[in-house]
Motif scaffolding. Structure first.
Motif, PDB file in Angstrom:
ATOM      1  N   ALA A 187      -1.906  -0.398  -9.816  1.00  0.00           N
ATOM      2  CA  ALA A 187      -1.001  -1.644 -10.364  1.00  0.00           C
ATOM      3  C   ALA A 187      -1.637  -2.183 -11.244  1.00  0.00           C
ATOM      4  CB  ALA A 187      -0.085  -2.396  -9.485  1.00  0.00           C
ATOM      5  N   SER A 188      -1.325  -2.603 -12.416  1.00  0.00           N
ATOM      6  CA  SER A 188      -2.040  -3.490 -13.205  1.00  0.00           C
ATOM      7  C   SER A 188      -1.357  -4.748 -13.599  1.00  0.00           C
ATOM      8  CB  SER A 188      -1.951  -2.680 -14.756  1.00  0.00           C
ATOM      9  OG  SER A 188      -0.759  -2.528 -15.355  1.00  0.00           O
ATOM     10  N   THR A 189      -0.294  -5.052 -12.926  1.00  0.00           N
ATOM     11  CA  THR A 189       0.427  -6.372 -12.899  1.00  0.00           C
ATOM     12  C   THR A 189       1.164  -6.449 -11.528  1.00  0.00           C
ATOM     13  OG1 THR A 189       2.708  -5.776 -13.281  1.00  0.00           O
ATOM     14  CG2 THR A 189       1.224  -5.742 -15.233  1.00  0.00           C
ATOM     15  N   SER A 190       1.438  -7.541 -11.255  1.00  0.00           N
ATOM     16  CA  SER A 190       2.105  -7.967 -10.120  1.00  0.00           C
ATOM     17  C   SER A 190       3.668  -7.591  -9.705  1.00  0.00           C
ATOM     18  CB  SER A 190       1.924  -9.588  -9.507  1.00  0.00           C
ATOM     19  OG  SER A 190       2.730 -10.107 -10.492  1.00  0.00           O
ATOM     20  N   ALA A 191       3.971  -6.656 -10.520  1.00  0.00           N
ATOM     21  CA  ALA A 191       5.445  -6.486 -10.527  1.00  0.00           C
ATOM     22  C   ALA A 191       6.025  -5.832  -9.341  1.00  0.00           C
ATOM     23  CB  ALA A 191       6.069  -5.746 -11.951  1.00  0.00           C
ATOM     24  N   ASN A 213       4.058  -6.169  -6.350  1.00  0.00           N
ATOM     25  CA  ASN A 213       3.489  -6.747  -5.312  1.00  0.00           C
ATOM     26  C   ASN A 213       4.460  -7.252  -4.326  1.00  0.00           C
ATOM     27  OD1 ASN A 213       1.164  -5.797  -6.524  1.00  0.00           O
ATOM     28  ND2 ASN A 213       0.463  -7.791  -6.650  1.00  0.00           N
ATOM     29  N   ASN A 270      -4.387 -14.292  -4.795  1.00  0.00           N
ATOM     30  CA  ASN A 270      -4.554 -13.299  -5.780  1.00  0.00           C
ATOM     31  C   ASN A 270      -5.637 -12.281  -5.604  1.00  0.00           C
ATOM     32  OD1 ASN A 270      -2.659 -14.826  -7.334  1.00  0.00           O
ATOM     33  ND2 ASN A 270      -3.966 -16.457  -7.886  1.00  0.00           N
ATOM     34  N   ASP A 309       7.565   2.679  -8.278  1.00  0.00           N
ATOM     35  CA  ASP A 309       7.776   1.532  -9.262  1.00  0.00           C
ATOM     36  C   ASP A 309       9.177   1.665  -9.858  1.00  0.00           C
ATOM     37  OD1 ASP A 309       7.537   3.877 -11.096  1.00  0.00           O
ATOM     38  OD2 ASP A 309       5.702   3.276 -11.823  1.00  0.00           O
ATOM     39  N   SER A 338      -3.783  -5.166  -8.257  1.00  0.00           N
ATOM     40  CA  SER A 338      -3.614  -5.622  -9.541  1.00  0.00           C
ATOM     41  C   SER A 338      -4.429  -6.695 -10.195  1.00  0.00           C
ATOM     42  CB  SER A 338      -1.807  -6.146  -9.776  1.00  0.00           C
ATOM     43  OG  SER A 338      -1.747  -7.315  -8.804  1.00  0.00           O
ATOM     44  N   SER A 339      -4.939  -7.490  -9.154  1.00  0.00           N
ATOM     45  CA  SER A 339      -5.980  -8.513  -9.598  1.00  0.00           C
ATOM     46  C   SER A 339      -7.357  -8.088 -10.250  1.00  0.00           C
ATOM     47  CB  SER A 339      -6.223  -9.523  -8.384  1.00  0.00           C
ATOM     48  OG  SER A 339      -5.072 -10.154  -8.228  1.00  0.00           O
ATOM     49  N   SER A 357      -8.312  -4.478 -14.230  1.00  0.00           N
ATOM     50  CA  SER A 357      -9.036  -4.249 -15.417  1.00  0.00           C
ATOM     51  C   SER A 357     -10.774  -3.972 -15.067  1.00  0.00           C
ATOM     52  CB  SER A 357      -9.092  -5.673 -16.233  1.00  0.00           C
ATOM     53  OG  SER A 357      -9.367  -6.511 -15.466  1.00  0.00           O
TER      54      SER A 357
END
Length: 268
Positions: free
Chosen positions: A143-147, A149, A197, A225, A255-256, A259
């Protein structure tokens, strides 16, 4: 840090690296395997995953789990490894749910990257580079975003099926519900220090009964997802005991660190 439940308990149960390697190397006889479960709900007590159900799952010889981030890199927990640097001592077993299967693919490590923030601001993640890509590998996107989570997650591993119990021959799975940071912190003790986070909680707070356990460290927590594809949202990290009421599992909030993980993977 005190947040080293699953792997630390594995070592404290006198398994250590050598014994964990023996267990992961299939020391148990065939008739010691747990019977299949049809309830589909518990790692504690046993729910066997089907062959090919979670093809990205990895068993690591030091007694941890992981997931294929790429065909040549395993994403696991920082507390499963000692440091960043060359490392040829780890064997990754992939491609099977039965660790005794002759179809198992075994690949040695060449390098380990350990999160540089784990011992300070959190981030229980690490990457293990393998000596060669896993042939025919299926990877698990992170996951690259918290969508994603929240909701209900799936966890899987070869760890103990009872608190303090033996490691498993067969891959087991369970579903665990999301627990908010506020509710998780309210359980007190170690939970009051939850790192927002950086960590995400999951489990049945009031009743317990479903959880990861010792030996599952580093394994993925994942869900579907909005396109119905699997995505990894957590890494099995710590908690108090296994499947206890008021003691949910705590997972690295992937997600945090997406990157940072991607950047590290591109350089090793």
């Amino acid at each position: 840090m005190a947040r080293k439940r699953w792997f630390t308990l594995l070592k404290n149960a006198t398994l250590g690296v050598a014994a964990a390697t023996a267990l992961a190397g299939l020391a148990a006889p065939a008739d010691a395997a747990p019977p299949p479960s049809t309830d589909g709900t518990q790692v504690i007590g046993g729910s066997r995953a089907a062959q090919g159900e979670f093809p990205w799952m990895v068993r690591l010889s030091m007694g941890c789990g992981g997931a294929l981030y790429t065909s040549q890199i395993v994403l696991t927990a920082a507390h499963c490894v000692d440091r960043t640097g060359s490392n040829t001592s780890i064997t990754a077993t992939t491609g099977v749910v039965d660790l005794q299967s002759s179809s198992a693919k075994k690949v040695k490590s060449t390098y380990v990257y350990r999160s540089p923030t784990y011992d300070t601001t959190g981030g229980d993640w690490a990457l293990i580079k393998l000596a060669a890509p896993v042939s025919g590998a299926t990877t698990l996107p992170i996951a690259s975003t918290s969508a994603n989570n929240s909701g209900t997650f799936t966890v899987a591993g070869w760890g103990a099926a009872t608190e303090g119990g033996a490691q498993q021959r067969y891959l087991l799975k369970t579903q665990v519900p999301f627990v908010s940071d506020a509710t998780c912190k309210a359980q007190g003790g170690e939970y009051s220090g939850l790192i927002a986070n950086a960590e995400i909680c999951a489990g049945n707070v009031e009743s317990g009964g479903v959880d990861t356990c010792q030996g599952d460290s580093g394994g993925p927590m994942f869900r579907r997802d909005n396109t119905n594809a699997w995505v990894q949202v957590g890494i099995t990290s710590w908690g108090i005991g296994c499947a206890r009421a008021h003691a949910p599992g705590v997972y690295t909030e992937v997600s945090s660190f997406a990157s940072a993980i991607a950047s590290a993977a591109s350089k090793i």
